[in-house]
Scaffold this active site. Structure first.
Site, PDB file in Angstrom:
ATOM      1  N   CYS B  86       0.838  -1.207   0.000  1.00 17.90           N
ATOM      2  CA  CYS B  86       0.000   0.000   0.000  1.00 17.90           C
ATOM      3  C   CYS B  86       0.872   1.255   0.000  1.00 17.90           C
ATOM      4  CB  CYS B  86      -0.965  -0.038   1.184  1.00 17.90           C
ATOM      5  SG  CYS B  86      -2.342   1.098   0.980  1.00 17.90           S
ATOM      6  N   HIS B 203      -3.509  -5.642   1.185  1.00 16.09           N
ATOM      7  CA  HIS B 203      -2.828  -5.841   2.468  1.00 16.09           C
ATOM      8  C   HIS B 203      -2.810  -7.310   2.902  1.00 16.09           C
ATOM      9  CE1 HIS B 203      -2.414  -1.624   3.865  1.00 16.09           C
ATOM     10  NE2 HIS B 203      -3.454  -1.396   3.094  1.00 16.09           N
ATOM     11  N   GLU B 205      -1.059  -8.622   5.203  1.00 23.37           N
ATOM     12  CA  GLU B 205      -0.908  -8.733   6.667  1.00 23.37           C
ATOM     13  C   GLU B 205      -2.256  -8.645   7.381  1.00 23.37           C
ATOM     14  OE1 GLU B 205      -0.482  -6.071   4.959  1.00 23.37           O
ATOM     15  OE2 GLU B 205      -0.996  -4.281   6.123  1.00 23.37           O
TER      16      GLU B 205
END
Lengths: 82, 233
Positions: B86, B203, B205
């Site tokens: 990002c 994302h 994560e």
């Protein structure tokens, strides 16, 4: 001391989503004669330099390295002694 | 294998990345402050999401000149593994480690939603455990994720197999409707020519454990470790 008035806009070849939205809004308000809007940034930079040429060279450098992204943006500036 | 997570002023996914490395891989991981001028001793560097320097001027433009980035650029040029997520992707573009630039999303809105990604390149260290054409469900959260590059660059990206992820539908079809932000060619993630630097808007994560609703992102972290173990052997 010199003052640079810097204008940064998206390149003509790059679609400007903000500009398109503003164009549509102006059309909706009745300004049908608006053909195109480009949204950009305006910066005023004061530079202490020995000459106008030196100041101009520095401002070009700043634009290329940081203030504008040459991949998608164009810049122009006016330089005046203040 | 030792991971480093860069922390810029305004990073806000740094803790998530640190957690994901610990939770998924159980490997050592440390924060690296943006003022540090070395990334020595790390085997993989993660540039996390967020709003570094408030996104002032352009997303990633100011972070690119923070002291640690000079070290990251050297590290990447020597073949070190760098993952930008990002805002981290935006920083890598501004730093010139990846080609192209980000524009505002074409609908001008901040988009925060799950997206489906088609894995187009499984030969990077970050996607080594994926199979070609695999579809991953990974969320995006950004206002400037509308990837742009000129025709020549796009051709090079295709020729060199640098397009790693493309937005697609649940079935893996790459369609205009599946493109959340207007990115050229539905691009969600690209790597450099050597494949050691990956930038992606989604994302991983945020979806690396089942408790988060999806663990599709875990494959990226697992791939990095597996690739590392293969390389060390």
């Amino acid at each position: 001391m010199y003052q640079a008035k810097i204008y940064i806009t998206l390149k003509q070849s790059v679609l400007d989503p903000q500009g398109s939205a503003v164009t549509k809004s102006l059309h909706a308000m009745g300004y049908e004669n608006v053909k195109d809007v480009r949204v950009g940034r305006y910066l005023v930079v004061d530079v202490d330099a020995p000459s106008k040429e030196a100041a101009g060279e520095q401002v070009h450098d700043m634009c290329r390295k940081l203030l504008a992204n040459p991949v998608i943006e164009d810049y122009t500036f006016e330089l005046v002694e203040v | 294998m030792k991971f480093g997570v860069i922390v810029f002023p305004g990073s806000n996914c740094d803790a998530d990345c640190l957690h994901a490395v610990k939770a998924v891989l159980d490997q050592p991981v440390e924060y690296i402050w943006h003022k540090s001028n070395s990334v020595d001793g790390f085997d993989c560097i993660i540039l996390p999401g967020g709003f570094s320097y408030g996104d002032y001027l352009r997303a990633g433009a100011i972070a690119r000149f923070s002291p640690v980035m000079e070290a990251v650029i050297n590290y990447a040029q020597k073949g070190g593994w760098v993952l930008g997520i990002c805002n981290g992707f935006q920083v890598l573009l501004e730093a010139g480690l990846l080609p192209g630039a980000m524009r505002r999303n074409n609908n001008l809105q901040f988009i925060c939603q799950d997206t489906y990604l088609k894995v187009e390149n499984c030969s990077t260290p970050f996607t080594a455990l994926c199979h070609p054409g695999e579809v991953l469900k990974i969320p995006v959260a950004h206002g400037e994720g509308n990837y742009y590059c000129d025709e020549k660059t796009l051709k090079e990206l295709k020729q060199n197999n640098q397009i790693v992820f493309r937005y697609c539908d649940e079935m893996g079809k790459v369609t205009g409707e599946a493109n959340p932000n207007g990115s050229i060619n539905n691009i969600a993630g690209i790597c450099n020519r050597h494949g050691n630097v990956l930038g992606m808007m989604p994302h991983p994560e945020r979806c690396a454990e089942e408790i988060l609703g999806s663990s599709d992102g875990a494959v990226l972290f697992k791939s990095i470790l597996a690739s590392w173990q293969r390389r060390v052997k």
